[in-house]
Motif scaffolding. Structure first.
Motif, mmCIF file in Angstrom:
data_model
loop_
_atom_site.group_PDB
_atom_site.id
_atom_site.type_symbol
_atom_site.label_atom_id
_atom_site.label_comp_id
_atom_site.label_asym_id
_atom_site.label_seq_id
_atom_site.Cartn_x
_atom_site.Cartn_y
_atom_site.Cartn_z
ATOM 1 N N HIS A 6 0.833 -1.193 0.000
ATOM 2 C CA HIS A 6 0.000 0.000 0.000
ATOM 3 C C HIS A 6 0.876 1.253 0.000
ATOM 4 O O HIS A 6 0.620 2.210 -0.749
ATOM 5 C CB HIS A 6 -0.894 -0.035 1.246
ATOM 6 C CG HIS A 6 -2.020 0.937 1.212
ATOM 7 N ND1 HIS A 6 -2.826 1.155 2.301
ATOM 8 C CD2 HIS A 6 -2.482 1.769 0.253
ATOM 9 C CE1 HIS A 6 -3.731 2.071 2.009
ATOM 10 N NE2 HIS A 6 -3.537 2.467 0.769
ATOM 11 N N GLU A 7 1.914 1.263 0.813
ATOM 12 C CA GLU A 7 2.814 2.414 0.874
ATOM 13 C C GLU A 7 3.516 2.652 -0.464
ATOM 14 O O GLU A 7 3.628 3.793 -0.930
ATOM 15 C CB GLU A 7 3.863 2.204 1.971
ATOM 16 C CG GLU A 7 3.329 2.365 3.387
ATOM 17 C CD GLU A 7 4.418 2.208 4.431
ATOM 18 O OE1 GLU A 7 5.550 1.808 4.042
ATOM 19 O OE2 GLU A 7 4.160 2.475 5.611
ATOM 20 N N LEU A 8 4.003 1.577 -1.071
ATOM 21 C CA LEU A 8 4.711 1.708 -2.341
ATOM 22 C C LEU A 8 3.797 2.254 -3.434
ATOM 23 O O LEU A 8 4.158 3.186 -4.165
ATOM 24 C CB LEU A 8 5.278 0.354 -2.764
ATOM 25 C CG LEU A 8 6.491 -0.156 -2.001
ATOM 26 C CD1 LEU A 8 6.746 -1.620 -2.329
ATOM 27 C CD2 LEU A 8 7.721 0.677 -2.320
ATOM 28 N N SER A 9 2.607 1.688 -3.533
ATOM 29 C CA SER A 9 1.686 2.123 -4.583
ATOM 30 C C SER A 9 1.157 3.527 -4.321
ATOM 31 O O SER A 9 0.991 4.328 -5.262
ATOM 32 C CB SER A 9 0.524 1.127 -4.705
ATOM 33 O OG SER A 9 1.007 -0.148 -5.078
ATOM 34 N N ASN A 10 0.900 3.849 -3.063
ATOM 35 C CA ASN A 10 0.429 5.194 -2.733
ATOM 36 C C ASN A 10 1.468 6.252 -3.058
ATOM 37 O O ASN A 10 1.152 7.342 -3.547
ATOM 38 C CB ASN A 10 0.051 5.283 -1.248
ATOM 39 C CG ASN A 10 -1.401 4.932 -1.003
ATOM 40 O OD1 ASN A 10 -2.132 4.586 -1.921
ATOM 41 N ND2 ASN A 10 -1.813 5.012 0.239
ATOM 42 N N ALA A 11 2.736 5.946 -2.748
ATOM 43 C CA ALA A 11 3.804 6.909 -3.036
ATOM 44 C C ALA A 11 3.902 7.158 -4.532
ATOM 45 O O ALA A 11 4.080 8.306 -4.976
ATOM 46 C CB ALA A 11 5.133 6.391 -2.486
ATOM 47 N N LEU A 12 3.765 6.098 -5.319
ATOM 48 C CA LEU A 12 3.822 6.263 -6.767
ATOM 49 C C LEU A 12 2.622 7.059 -7.258
ATOM 50 O O LEU A 12 2.755 7.982 -8.078
ATOM 51 C CB LEU A 12 3.848 4.882 -7.434
ATOM 52 C CG LEU A 12 4.240 4.831 -8.902
ATOM 53 C CD1 LEU A 12 5.618 5.430 -9.127
ATOM 54 C CD2 LEU A 12 4.200 3.398 -9.401
ATOM 55 N N GLY A 13 1.430 6.738 -6.744
ATOM 56 C CA GLY A 13 0.235 7.464 -7.145
ATOM 57 C C GLY A 13 0.310 8.935 -6.771
ATOM 58 O O GLY A 13 -0.106 9.806 -7.557
ATOM 59 N N ALA A 14 0.872 9.233 -5.602
ATOM 60 C CA ALA A 14 0.971 10.630 -5.164
ATOM 61 C C ALA A 14 1.830 11.454 -6.109
ATOM 62 O O ALA A 14 1.555 12.631 -6.345
ATOM 63 C CB ALA A 14 1.543 10.685 -3.753
ATOM 64 N N SER A 15 2.857 10.832 -6.683
ATOM 65 C CA SER A 15 3.722 11.577 -7.598
ATOM 66 C C SER A 15 2.962 12.000 -8.846
ATOM 67 O O SER A 15 3.234 13.067 -9.415
ATOM 68 C CB SER A 15 4.944 10.730 -7.973
ATOM 69 O OG SER A 15 4.587 9.635 -8.803
ATOM 70 N N PHE A 16 1.995 11.216 -9.287
ATOM 71 C CA PHE A 16 1.199 11.581 -10.450
ATOM 72 C C PHE A 16 0.127 12.598 -10.080
ATOM 73 O O PHE A 16 -0.184 13.493 -10.868
ATOM 74 C CB PHE A 16 0.568 10.331 -11.070
ATOM 75 C CG PHE A 16 1.536 9.516 -11.873
ATOM 76 C CD1 PHE A 16 1.678 9.728 -13.230
ATOM 77 C CD2 PHE A 16 2.319 8.549 -11.265
ATOM 78 C CE1 PHE A 16 2.582 8.983 -13.974
ATOM 79 C CE2 PHE A 16 3.232 7.803 -12.000
ATOM 80 C CZ PHE A 16 3.364 8.021 -13.355
ATOM 81 N N LEU A 17 -0.423 12.485 -8.874
ATOM 82 C CA LEU A 17 -1.406 13.464 -8.432
ATOM 83 C C LEU A 17 -0.783 14.848 -8.297
ATOM 84 O O LEU A 17 -1.448 15.862 -8.519
ATOM 85 C CB LEU A 17 -2.006 13.040 -7.093
ATOM 86 C CG LEU A 17 -2.934 11.819 -7.109
ATOM 87 C CD1 LEU A 17 -3.331 11.442 -5.694
ATOM 88 C CD2 LEU A 17 -4.168 12.073 -7.955
ATOM 89 N N GLN A 18 0.480 14.884 -7.949
ATOM 90 C CA GLN A 18 1.164 16.159 -7.741
ATOM 91 C C GLN A 18 1.758 16.729 -9.021
ATOM 92 O O GLN A 18 2.232 17.864 -9.025
ATOM 93 C CB GLN A 18 2.275 15.975 -6.693
ATOM 94 C CG GLN A 18 1.748 15.662 -5.299
ATOM 95 C CD GLN A 18 2.802 15.070 -4.387
ATOM 96 O OE1 GLN A 18 3.985 15.036 -4.734
ATOM 97 N NE2 GLN A 18 2.379 14.597 -3.220
ATOM 98 N N SER A 19 1.742 15.957 -10.095
ATOM 99 C CA SER A 19 2.315 16.444 -11.351
ATOM 100 C C SER A 19 1.363 17.445 -12.004
ATOM 101 O O SER A 19 0.188 17.530 -11.655
ATOM 102 C CB SER A 19 2.569 15.278 -12.311
ATOM 103 O OG SER A 19 1.354 14.855 -12.904
ATOM 104 N N GLY A 20 1.880 18.168 -12.958
ATOM 105 C CA GLY A 20 1.052 19.139 -13.669
ATOM 106 C C GLY A 20 0.466 18.593 -14.944
ATOM 107 O O GLY A 20 -0.108 19.361 -15.740
ATOM 108 N N ASP A 21 0.590 17.295 -15.180
ATOM 109 C CA ASP A 21 0.071 16.699 -16.413
ATOM 110 C C ASP A 21 -1.447 16.627 -16.385
ATOM 111 O O ASP A 21 -2.074 16.646 -15.321
ATOM 112 C CB ASP A 21 0.645 15.292 -16.603
ATOM 113 C CG ASP A 21 2.141 15.306 -16.862
ATOM 114 O OD1 ASP A 21 2.636 16.345 -17.357
ATOM 115 O OD2 ASP A 21 2.800 14.302 -16.561
ATOM 116 N N GLY A 22 -2.042 16.511 -17.550
ATOM 117 C CA GLY A 22 -3.490 16.374 -17.662
ATOM 118 C C GLY A 22 -3.991 15.119 -16.977
ATOM 119 O O GLY A 22 -3.260 14.132 -16.837
#
Length: 223
Positions: A66-82
């Motif tokens: 859960h920690e590994l996947s959440n950390a990866l997901g957070a990086s995309f949520l914080q990006s400026g991409d569409g």
């Protein structure tokens, strides 16, 4: 004292690594503590020092996954991409975790097959659905979704489709074709969501999945 603490840490990591391999291969119910110990050179005493039961080991694997996947997901949520581009790339990055990290593979199998046995199994799915929901809300704000799309239902569909694709790939090819299956999935899935059928997330799905996988590989996922 420091050396003893370090040995204890190494022993725990050895147990978790062995358990992840066995759970990922056999599933929760078919795995015994002896199966886990049998793939190590450790004693029962060492195992029970760190974990009181098979449930405890499985819960720790779920927590780490859960920690590994959440950390990866957070990086995309914080990006400026569409939003739509991000959600396709995120699927590739998560696929890379599955392909390279035994803890993630085992956690997914534990959470999907043994939810009734493991109290913490549902939490990752709730968080993934919320991540998908957030990216879809971003896409909706950007005007990239079909008017009137039910975002909650769409987020659940995205996670269900990804999970199903991952398990079909595991069953038919040992996950060797996971990225290819995601490349085929997204144009179909987004065809019913995107306002423009020519949106880059649809037209460039294969490229975006591969780019996301490269991001996942480069994230320094610990083994």
């Amino acid at each position: 004292m420091v050396q003893q603490q370090q040995r204890a840490i190494e022993t725990k990591e050895q147990l978790l690594s062995a358990a992840a391999e066995v759970f990922g291969r056999q599933g929760y119910r078919a795995t015994t503590l002896n199966d886990i110990l049998g793939s190590t050179n450790l004693t029962q005493g060492a195992l029970y020092f760190h974990f009181k039961s098979k449930v405890g080991i499985a819960e720790e694997i779920l927590r780490r996954q859960h920690e590994l996947s959440n950390a990866l997901g957070a990086s995309f949520l914080q990006s400026g991409d569409g939003g739509l581009v991000s959600i396709v790339r995120l699927s590739g990055a998560l696929a890379a975790q599955i392909l390279t990290e035994p803890i993630v593979r085992a956690g997914l199998r534990l959470g999907t097959e043994s939810a009734e046995d493991l109290p913490g199994a549902a939490a990752p799915y709730r968080d993934w659905i919320e991540m998908a929901h957030e990216l879809l809300r971003r896409a909706d704000t950007e005007g990239d979704l079909r008017p009137g799309l039910n975002l909650e239902a769409a987020a659940e569909l995205v996670i269900s489709a990804f999970t199903g694709t991952q398990f079909v790939s595991a069953a038919l090819s040992g996950s060797a074709d996971l990225l290819e299956r995601l490349e085929r999935l997204w144009p179909v899935l987004l065809g019913g969501m995107a306002g423009d059928p020519g949106h880059p997330a649809v037209a460039r799905a294969s490229e975006l999945v591969r780019a996301g996988a490269s991001t996942g590989m480069d994230a320094g996922i610990p083994s």
